[in-house]
Design a protein around this motif. Structure first.
Motif, mmCIF file in Angstrom:
data_model
loop_
_atom_site.group_PDB
_atom_site.id
_atom_site.type_symbol
_atom_site.label_atom_id
_atom_site.label_comp_id
_atom_site.label_asym_id
_atom_site.label_seq_id
_atom_site.Cartn_x
_atom_site.Cartn_y
_atom_site.Cartn_z
ATOM 1 N N ASP A 160 0.803 -1.220 0.000
ATOM 2 C CA ASP A 160 0.000 0.000 0.000
ATOM 3 C C ASP A 160 0.836 1.270 0.000
ATOM 4 N N GLU A 161 2.182 1.130 -0.053
ATOM 5 C CA GLU A 161 2.995 2.338 0.045
ATOM 6 C C GLU A 161 4.412 2.085 -0.462
ATOM 7 N N CYS A 162 4.917 3.026 -1.254
ATOM 8 C CA CYS A 162 6.316 2.981 -1.678
ATOM 9 C C CYS A 162 7.144 3.719 -0.639
ATOM 10 N N ASP A 163 7.392 3.073 0.495
ATOM 11 C CA ASP A 163 8.048 3.756 1.603
ATOM 12 C C ASP A 163 9.561 3.834 1.447
ATOM 13 N N GLU A 164 10.139 3.116 0.479
ATOM 14 C CA GLU A 164 11.583 3.196 0.253
ATOM 15 C C GLU A 164 11.930 4.073 -0.949
ATOM 16 N N GLY A 165 10.918 4.533 -1.662
ATOM 17 C CA GLY A 165 11.169 5.324 -2.867
ATOM 18 C C GLY A 165 10.410 6.624 -2.870
#
Length: 709
Positions: A160-165
């Motif tokens: 649900d989330e691109c937390d590293e990009g």
């Protein structure tokens, strides 16, 4: 932007992003909660009726996954962390008026009321989408049960989330190359009916909302990309058992909500409303009425007939959040509120991250300072509050270093604030029994009045750093004042002049206590008591800084103790040993997995030699590197390529130390089309390998500007 300065006639509520009931608190988490507490206290200090509320986020896939690993029920698992948080926050003098959680009855009922309102206003529709599925586990894979590649930036992302990009919210079915976190096997996409909130109904409204929004620049600017571009509707349901049930019978053909629960980012922000309501239920509407804050004109109103006058009829809603959840609070949340007839936020304050000794905080590598660790070190919580609030502007990253912590505490609190208060009150008590019989001098009164004005302006400007600094700067003025006038030399030669100096210093001491109370609540209370004042410093108005102190008070004690070098050395060793141990474990795991590294497949389409000759790559050297504050991963570089120096925006933040980059030899793609990122021109591309951005360079010392063939 609001043209109303604080205080206003409307009640205010300050909220902080809900802590996710899934792990221990560290200094990165605490930055937001301390800033929220300081701002709520500062609002009260200027006379604004204010509630400070929050709650634990109890739902979502990570809790389900971790609870299963521990062999406990998700509710039991989350409640244990909730209770820990509720006990920990007061230990840092973070005092919520109400602290609830998203699984309680109030939030469940309100959340379902919100959804019913959206359905009634035709903002919800059903759509068949592709959802991750693990055939081996025979289970749907909502959110973080699936991982893969972000379709927008190519970085590794969770469901649900691109937390590293790129930090974008991802809808079900968007993630590429999906893998099940349950079994580690490739996941399938299967068709499934889900409910969507039609965000495009609110597109025009959201554009106006962002124009009106107060707070930090990153919260005002980052969402425009999503709102002004292709605004995607929000999938509001998930295939799970744990969460708030989708209301039964709320759309045609649905009898039981299809066994769906609501997406965690539906019920989580509604906890802000629920927690405020619970506060009213406890103290009574005559003391604080939640409907005056959250409901428009005291009544719910719906529809898409946008009326900016709504904002004049409601309370002052201020959200303090981490910058990684701006999209949820500045796009999803105002649309959710509007669709249910609730008021919009006045301001969103998005904090920067907290780094550890110049490196990114990493819980996986144990490079963190934990809340319990800070308390076990024996430091007073007000010291942390001052360090974390005054260290930088709220939207800028803060570096937590034990050495820097000791340096600032010893210099600014012990050597400045504590020194001034102790020497002033001790001299006054020993020579006059308390406050000398004189009036405050005009110069000192004007200086205190200027400090009060600075404080008031900072509150309306959401300037937390200035709120923290103004009292310290007044103490600095006091130190200079007492040192310049040397009352110890005037007592015998000019007793009237000595009396005036000490009278001024006692008044300054009282003003320092009043101004520093939002940041140092316990320490300010102690000064208040040493002055012989009645009641609590938390209950007085800002103008009390100018009221005459009591004529008599007892001999004071020193307010702060010096932080010793040996103590800090021990804490540094402890942190370093933890980091090294975690790194060794990580290296061992990496060695075991070396043979299993998945490399990207080669491109099938080849380019000609002539096309390659058109690629202009040059040897360069980074001469300067600067953080781009509003961005999560970008730096602005100056790269010398011999012929000229180029400005380049590169995604290196958090992967390389900024201070180490100048002097680094790199390869620059010089004929890349110019681009504008976060308002900065990027003239070229620095080449790097892999997710860790391993910078490419040359083996020997080729002259800058040498072309690579």
């Amino acid at each position: 932007m609001s043209d109303q300065q604080f205080p206003t006639d409307n009640p205010a509520v300050v909220t902080v992003g809900l802590p996710y009931a899934n792990g221990d608190l560290h200094v990165g988490h605490l930055r937001g909660y301390v800033n929220g507490d300081v701002y709520a206290r500062a609002l009260r200090r200027v006379g604004q009726q204010t509630a400070f509320v929050c709650g634990s986020d109890m739902h979502g896939t990570p809790i389900v996954v971790n609870a299963a690993e521990d062999g406990v029920d998700p509710e039991e698992y989350a409640l244990e962390y909730h209770e820990t948080y509720a006990e920990t926050f007061p230990q840092f003098n973070v005092e919520f008026d109400n602290y609830g959680h998203t699984d309680d009855a109030t939030n469940t009922e309100l959340t379902q009321e919100f959804v019913r309102s959206w359905v009634e206003q035709d903002h919800v529709y059903e759509k068949e989408i592709q959802v991750g599925y693990d055939p081996d586990a025979d289970q749907w894979l909502p959110d973080r049960f699936v991982e893969g590649t972000c379709p927008y930036c190519g970085e590794h992302a969770r469901g649900d989330e691109c937390d590293e990009g790129c930090q974008r919210h991802l809808e079900p079915g968007e993630i590429e190359d999906p893998v099940s976190t349950l079994t580690g096997n490739p996941a399938e996409y299967r068709a499934r009916e889900h409910k969507f909130l039609r965000l495009n109904d609110f597109k025009e409204y959201l554009g106006g909302f962002l124009d009106r929004l107060d707070g930090t620049k990153n919260a005002q600017n980052q969402p425009r990309e999503w709102v002004e571009g292709e605004l995607q509707d929000l999938c509001i349901t998930r295939d799970m058992d744990w969460g708030v049930d989708y209301p039964a019978g709320e759309d045609e053909g649905t009898e039981d909500g299809d066994d769906l629960v609501l997406y965690v980012w539906v019920d989580a922000p509604i906890e802000y409303v629920a927690s405020t309501k619970q506060y009213t239920e406890r103290v009574g509407a005559d003391t604080y009425d939640w409907e005056d804050v959250w409901k428009v004109g005291g009544e719910q109103r719906h529809g898409t007939d946008w009326d900016d006058d709504w904002t004049d009829e409601t309370g002052e809603i201020v959200h303090v959040i981490g910058r990684d959840i701006i999209q949820h609070h500045a796009v999803f949340w105002p649309a959710m509120l509007r669709g249910a007839g609730y008021a919009e936020p006045r301001a969103i304050l998005a904090t920067g991250f907290v780094n550890i000794d110049g490196n990114s905080l990493s819980t996986s590598r144990n490079r963190a300072v934990w809340a319990e660790e800070f308390l076990d070190a024996g430091f007073h919580p007000d010291l942390f509050r001052y360090y974390i609030v005054s260290g930088s502007g709220i939207e800028t990253d803060v570096d937590f270093s034990w050495n820097r912590f000791a340096e600032r505490v010893n210099g600014e609190l012990v050597g400045n604030v504590g020194n001034f208060l102790y020497r002033s009150l001790l001299f006054a008590q020993r020579n006059y029994g308390g406050t000398p019989e004189a009036d405050t001098s005009d110069d000192v009164r004007e200086r205190i009045e200027a400090a009060i004005e600075t404080f008031e302006t900072a509150v309306s400007d959401y300037d937390l750093r200035t709120i923290a600094d103004v009292g310290v700067e007044l103490a600095d003025f006091g130190n200079e004042y007492i040192q310049r006038n040397e009352p110890w030399n005037l007592v015998d030669d000019d007793p009237e002049a000595a009396e005036q100096v000490i009278r001024d210093c006692v008044q300054l001491s009282k003003a320092v206590a009043v101004l520093l109370q939002p940041v140092l609540p316990e320490k300010a209370e102690r000064v208040w008591g040493q002055l012989g004042e009645q009641g609590s410093v938390a209950d007085v108005a800002l103008s009390a800084a100018l009221d005459a102190p009591p004529a008599e008070f007892d001999e004071p004690t020193e307010l702060f103790a010096k932080v010793e070098d040996d103590h800090i050395a021990g804490l540094n060793d402890q942190l370093q040993r933890r980091i090294e141990a975690a790194s060794e474990d990580e290296d061992e795991a990496s060695d075991d997995e070396d043979d299993e590294i998945e490399l990207e497949s080669l491109e099938d389409e080849r380019i000609s030699f002539e096309e390659f000759q058109g690629v202009d790559m040059r040897v360069g050297e980074i001469t300067a590197a600067e953080d781009i504050e509003d961005s999560d991963n970008l730096l602005e570089l100056e790269v010398d390529i011999g012929i000229e120096t180029r400005q380049v925006v590169a995604g290196l933040k958090g992967l390389h130390e900024i201070d180490d980059l100048p002097g680094t030899r790199v390869v620059l793609l010089a004929n890349m089309e110019k681009a504008e990122l976060f308002g900065r021109e990027s003239n070229g591309m620095v080449l790097a390998a892999g997710e860790d951005a391993d910078l490419l360079t040359t083996h020997e010392d080729s002259p800058l500007g040498t072309r690579i063939h």
